[in-house]
Enzyme design. Sequence first.
Site, PDB file in Angstrom:
ATOM      1  N   LYS A  56     -10.203   6.210  -3.073  1.00  0.00           N
ATOM      2  CA  LYS A  56      -9.160   7.393  -2.751  1.00  0.00           C
ATOM      3  C   LYS A  56      -7.602   6.555  -3.439  1.00  0.00           C
ATOM      4  O   LYS A  56      -7.454   5.643  -3.017  1.00  0.00           O
ATOM      5  CB  LYS A  56      -9.226   7.182  -1.497  1.00  0.00           C
ATOM      6  CG  LYS A  56      -7.933   7.914  -0.754  1.00  0.00           C
ATOM      7  CD  LYS A  56      -8.179   8.375   0.761  1.00  0.00           C
ATOM      8  CE  LYS A  56      -6.934   8.456   1.554  1.00  0.00           C
ATOM      9  NZ  LYS A  56      -7.386   8.923   2.923  1.00  0.00           N
ATOM     10  N   GLU A  62      -7.434  15.487  -0.705  1.00  0.00           N
ATOM     11  CA  GLU A  62      -7.142  15.192   0.739  1.00  0.00           C
ATOM     12  C   GLU A  62      -5.585  15.554   0.983  1.00  0.00           C
ATOM     13  O   GLU A  62      -4.463  15.231   0.221  1.00  0.00           O
ATOM     14  CB  GLU A  62      -7.362  13.994   0.941  1.00  0.00           C
ATOM     15  CG  GLU A  62      -6.883  13.531   2.563  1.00  0.00           C
ATOM     16  CD  GLU A  62      -7.251  12.043   2.937  1.00  0.00           C
ATOM     17  OE1 GLU A  62      -8.051  11.272   2.154  1.00  0.00           O
ATOM     18  OE2 GLU A  62      -6.683  11.799   3.780  1.00  0.00           O
ATOM     19  N   HIS A  97       0.888  -1.299  -0.054  1.00  0.00           N
ATOM     20  CA  HIS A  97      -0.058   0.025  -0.037  1.00  0.00           C
ATOM     21  C   HIS A  97       0.736   1.200   0.133  1.00  0.00           C
ATOM     22  O   HIS A  97       1.464   1.700   1.089  1.00  0.00           O
ATOM     23  CB  HIS A  97      -0.826  -0.087   1.320  1.00  0.00           C
ATOM     24  CG  HIS A  97      -1.990   0.934   1.250  1.00  0.00           C
ATOM     25  ND1 HIS A  97      -3.127   0.792   0.355  1.00  0.00           N
ATOM     26  CD2 HIS A  97      -2.348   2.040   1.814  1.00  0.00           C
ATOM     27  CE1 HIS A  97      -3.924   1.652   0.526  1.00  0.00           C
ATOM     28  NE2 HIS A  97      -3.755   2.400   1.506  1.00  0.00           N
ATOM     29  N   ASP A 105      -5.251  11.597  -2.088  1.00  0.00           N
ATOM     30  CA  ASP A 105      -4.624  11.805  -1.177  1.00  0.00           C
ATOM     31  C   ASP A 105      -3.298  11.949  -1.370  1.00  0.00           C
ATOM     32  O   ASP A 105      -2.583  11.099  -1.743  1.00  0.00           O
ATOM     33  CB  ASP A 105      -4.908  10.582   0.106  1.00  0.00           C
ATOM     34  CG  ASP A 105      -4.485  11.361   1.466  1.00  0.00           C
ATOM     35  OD1 ASP A 105      -3.835  12.393   1.474  1.00  0.00           O
ATOM     36  OD2 ASP A 105      -4.591  10.448   2.522  1.00  0.00           O
ATOM     37  N   LYS A 134     -10.227  11.002  12.783  1.00  0.00           N
ATOM     38  CA  LYS A 134      -9.859   9.680  13.021  1.00  0.00           C
ATOM     39  C   LYS A 134      -9.752   9.607  14.695  1.00  0.00           C
ATOM     40  O   LYS A 134      -9.088  10.579  15.370  1.00  0.00           O
ATOM     41  CB  LYS A 134      -8.356   9.650  12.389  1.00  0.00           C
ATOM     42  CG  LYS A 134      -8.385   9.249  11.122  1.00  0.00           C
ATOM     43  CD  LYS A 134      -6.779   9.418  10.543  1.00  0.00           C
ATOM     44  CE  LYS A 134      -6.963   9.536   9.115  1.00  0.00           C
ATOM     45  NZ  LYS A 134      -5.589   9.304   8.479  1.00  0.00           N
ATOM     46  N   ASP A 164      -6.438  16.349   6.431  1.00  0.00           N
ATOM     47  CA  ASP A 164      -6.337  15.327   7.372  1.00  0.00           C
ATOM     48  C   ASP A 164      -5.125  15.423   8.338  1.00  0.00           C
ATOM     49  O   ASP A 164      -5.628  15.811   9.438  1.00  0.00           O
ATOM     50  CB  ASP A 164      -6.078  13.993   6.212  1.00  0.00           C
ATOM     51  CG  ASP A 164      -5.834  12.648   7.224  1.00  0.00           C
ATOM     52  OD1 ASP A 164      -6.085  12.676   8.399  1.00  0.00           O
ATOM     53  OD2 ASP A 164      -5.458  11.685   6.599  1.00  0.00           O
ATOM     54  N   GLU A 179     -13.895   5.841   4.967  1.00  0.00           N
ATOM     55  CA  GLU A 179     -12.643   4.783   4.456  1.00  0.00           C
ATOM     56  C   GLU A 179     -12.191   3.777   5.290  1.00  0.00           C
ATOM     57  O   GLU A 179     -11.135   3.317   5.418  1.00  0.00           O
ATOM     58  CB  GLU A 179     -11.551   5.679   4.126  1.00  0.00           C
ATOM     59  CG  GLU A 179     -10.906   6.470   5.116  1.00  0.00           C
ATOM     60  CD  GLU A 179      -9.593   7.258   4.715  1.00  0.00           C
ATOM     61  OE1 GLU A 179      -9.526   7.714   3.552  1.00  0.00           O
ATOM     62  OE2 GLU A 179      -8.850   7.577   5.536  1.00  0.00           O
ATOM     63  N   LYS A 224      -3.887   7.197  -3.932  1.00  0.00           N
ATOM     64  CA  LYS A 224      -2.761   7.816  -3.209  1.00  0.00           C
ATOM     65  C   LYS A 224      -1.617   8.149  -4.454  1.00  0.00           C
ATOM     66  O   LYS A 224      -1.302   7.547  -5.125  1.00  0.00           O
ATOM     67  CB  LYS A 224      -2.051   6.668  -2.323  1.00  0.00           C
ATOM     68  CG  LYS A 224      -2.658   6.237  -1.303  1.00  0.00           C
ATOM     69  CD  LYS A 224      -2.631   7.417  -0.039  1.00  0.00           C
ATOM     70  CE  LYS A 224      -3.382   6.901   1.195  1.00  0.00           C
ATOM     71  NZ  LYS A 224      -3.197   7.960   2.219  1.00  0.00           N
TER      72      LYS A 224
END
Length: 392
Positions: free
Chosen positions: A169, A226, A24, A200, A275, A251, A330, A171
């Site tokens: 989303k 983001e 990821h 993001d 979060k 974020d 998410e 990256k």
Amino acid sequence: MKYAVMKIISLESILVDLPTIRAHKLARQTVMQQTLVVLRLRTDAGLEGLGEATTIGGLSYGEESPEIIKSALDTYISPIVIGMDPRNVNAVMAEIERHVVGNRLAKSGLETALHDVSGKALGVPVHQLLGGRQTAAMECIWGLASGDTAKDIEEAERVLSQKLHRGFKIKVGSKAVENDIEHVSKIAKAIAGRGTLRIDANQAWDELTATRAIAALEAVGVSLIEQPLPKANHEGMVRLASRFDVAIMADEAVATPQDAFMFGKHHGADVVALKIAKAGGLLPTKSVAAISQAGGLALYGGTMLEGTIGTIASLHAFASLPQNFPFGTELFGPLLLKDDIVQQRPNYSNFAIAVPDRPGLGVDIDEEKLAHYRRDKTRSLKPVAALKQGSA
Ligand code: MUC
Ligand code: MG
């Protein structure tokens, strides 16, 4: 009351290394495994509260690594909470606040465990302790971050056909901005009319680069941008939010109620990613949400790529809020992990994640899996900090 008195008798924190289903790739780190800090809070009534404190990429994403979280819990936090009544979450957390500065991830794990045990003691789900849920399920998007355009499209097609996710989303920020724009454009074309796209950048761009990138990404239909700028660049975020029609989300820049106040006052974003890890628990998350909303900002259900415990804890908090979540949540962390240490992973269906209604969080430990994946027993995987940043 069923339990007139109840005392915390121990607080255990366990490092758990779980592999991901694929690499990821974020702007500054590549996640191949997640290290969860799992908390087990035991009481003299025989009830146990579960919590989780999870970050990304050792010390490369935030200021608390899993090892720092464990040390804060074992050395400083545990001695304070022993003997206290876990059902008075406010009293326990106020006492911690008196002695522990910052360390919001560790506090979030503890506060989650207090809520779990309180819910179990009262026989009610955690969302009910927070005033009750305002929805039974929340839209859940998926993170496309394999680093490869064809693989990302294939993955998007798979989860669309499984009716798991229809929001994505992507990256960006690890490559030249032209490459990122090309990558996102190809995905946008492939899923046009069937899915929505957000990106993001995880603070990777300067303002000039962000301005160029956002204009191009807006043109290909991206609906949410983001954290395009470094988190300290508040004024840059204010300028981007007023310059573009596409929604801008904060974020990393918004963790606390004070951050939310600043962003609301100056309109540094249109949306705030909540979060529980950033805020320091479920109740502080509700404060961040309330202040964000008072400042005219919409809400988003963010993740630190937690396992099931942290994901479900987040969901109880998000579901108890006014449902001003135009871009959903998410909460896909458990789906990114090859395995977990719980008996039942979250229920994902019809593009959403369902809010559990059992007492407490509604999550049970799978003791065999926990024994297998805990670092102090198996060391089957390298600690994430040992992985070279930015490499697969
Ligand atoms: C972040 O910054 O949003 C959450 C989902 C994901 O793909 O990365 C994380 C961190
Ligand atoms: Mg983010």
